[in-house]
Design a protein around this motif. Structure first.
Motif, PDB file in Angstrom:
ATOM      1  N   ASN A 217      -4.549   4.658  -2.622  1.00 16.49           N
ATOM      2  CA  ASN A 217      -5.369   3.640  -1.965  1.00 16.49           C
ATOM      3  C   ASN A 217      -5.796   4.118  -0.580  1.00 16.49           C
ATOM      4  OD1 ASN A 217      -3.512   2.361   0.202  1.00 16.49           O
ATOM      5  ND2 ASN A 217      -2.225   2.376  -1.636  1.00 16.49           N
ATOM      6  N   ARG A 218      -6.833   3.481  -0.053  1.00 18.98           N
ATOM      7  CA  ARG A 218      -7.408   3.908   1.225  1.00 18.98           C
ATOM      8  C   ARG A 218      -6.441   3.718   2.393  1.00 18.98           C
ATOM      9  NH1 ARG A 218     -12.417   5.292   2.365  1.00 18.98           N
ATOM     10  NH2 ARG A 218     -13.250   4.288   0.502  1.00 18.98           N
TER      11      ARG A 218
ATOM     12  N   TYR B 133      -7.239  10.016  -1.727  1.00 18.49           N
ATOM     13  CA  TYR B 133      -7.828   8.707  -2.015  1.00 18.49           C
ATOM     14  C   TYR B 133      -8.401   8.752  -3.421  1.00 18.49           C
ATOM     15  CZ  TYR B 133     -10.970   4.711  -1.830  1.00 18.49           C
ATOM     16  OH  TYR B 133     -11.623   3.546  -2.109  1.00 18.49           O
TER      17      TYR B 133
ATOM     18  N   ASP C 164      -7.695   0.453  -4.337  1.00 16.99           N
ATOM     19  CA  ASP C 164      -7.767  -0.493  -3.221  1.00 16.99           C
ATOM     20  C   ASP C 164      -7.653  -1.928  -3.726  1.00 16.99           C
ATOM     21  OD1 ASP C 164      -8.150   1.639  -1.502  1.00 16.99           O
ATOM     22  OD2 ASP C 164     -10.332   1.412  -1.463  1.00 16.99           O
TER      23      ASP C 164
ATOM     24  N   THR D  58      -4.143  -2.649  -4.770  1.00 15.75           N
ATOM     25  CA  THR D  58      -3.306  -2.816  -3.575  1.00 15.75           C
ATOM     26  C   THR D  58      -3.517  -4.201  -2.963  1.00 15.75           C
ATOM     27  OG1 THR D  58      -3.382  -0.448  -3.133  1.00 15.75           O
ATOM     28  CG2 THR D  58      -2.820  -1.881  -1.280  1.00 15.75           C
TER      29      THR D  58
ATOM     30  N   ALA E 151       0.827  -1.221   0.000  1.00 15.54           N
ATOM     31  CA  ALA E 151       0.000   0.000   0.000  1.00 15.54           C
ATOM     32  C   ALA E 151       0.851   1.257   0.000  1.00 15.54           C
ATOM     33  CB  ALA E 151      -0.940   0.003   1.203  1.00 15.54           C
TER      34      ALA E 151
END
Length: 193
Positions: free
Chosen positions: A96-97, A158, A164, A167, A90
């Motif tokens: 990504n979150r 984000y 996401d 990732t 990540a």
């Protein structure tokens, strides 16, 4: 054990420059140029990593045991390294979150990875290797969070569910490669065996 300690010293000190001497780092980048700085940094990091692997493997041949972990801790460690790998991945995929929320998922992932390995390994060499990386990653996370607060740095943007999924997919793939193949090749231990 000396090679392990030398590798840890090189790897951790090289990766700590940005944490403890950011101005000096910027001066060196200006002086050497970005490409030469990255080449120098990469050489130091690669040398440290190689020495850590060689030193750890050498120390494993003549271990001094502090404790003998039960077999189930090995399986727990393998399970904990899955989210650790996702966190580390990540840090490399913008938007990504996890990166947006945690800001520094590399440190969090490395801390979880080191903690998992401390649970499953009981030698002096394990405590030195994984303990040093756990302390460094927790310290790095704390320093980075404090710096972000002090400088009022915004969280990374984000960019949506697609980031996401990328990732998670890359993290799962990385974990599979590490767990089923690379760990045995580099360390000589198959985590799920």
């Amino acid at each position: 054990m000396e090679l392990l300690i030398a590798g840890l010293t090189l790897f951790i000190s090289g990766h700590s420059i940005r944490l403890i001497a950011p101005q000096w780092r910027l001066q060196q980048i200006q002086k050497l140029g970005d490409k030469r700085w990255k080449l120098l940094f990469s050489m130091i990091a690669a040398t440290g990593l190689a020495l850590m692997i060689i030193g750890y493997n050498s120390a494993r041949k003549h271990p001094h045991w502090l404790w003998l972990p039960p077999l189930w801790t090995r399986h727990l460690a393998a399970l904990l390294t899955l989210p650790a790998t996702v966190l580390i991945i990540a840090s490399q995929i913008p938007g990504n979150r996890l990166q947006s929320t945690l800001r520094h998922p590399m440190y969090a992932g490395l801390a979880l990875w080191a903690m998992a390995h401390l649970l499953a390994n009981g030698g002096v060499h394990d405590l030195i290797f994984f303990g040093a990386l756990l302390l460094w990653s927790v310290s790095g996370l704390w320093i980075s969070v404090q710096r972000d607060r002090r400088l009022n740095n915004p969280a990374p943007a984000y960019l949506g569910l697609q980031r996401d999924l990328l990732t998670l997919g890359a993290g799962l793939a990385g974990w599979i490669v590490l767990t089923l193949w690379l760990h045995a090749l580099l360390i000589g231990v198959a985590p799920l065996a």
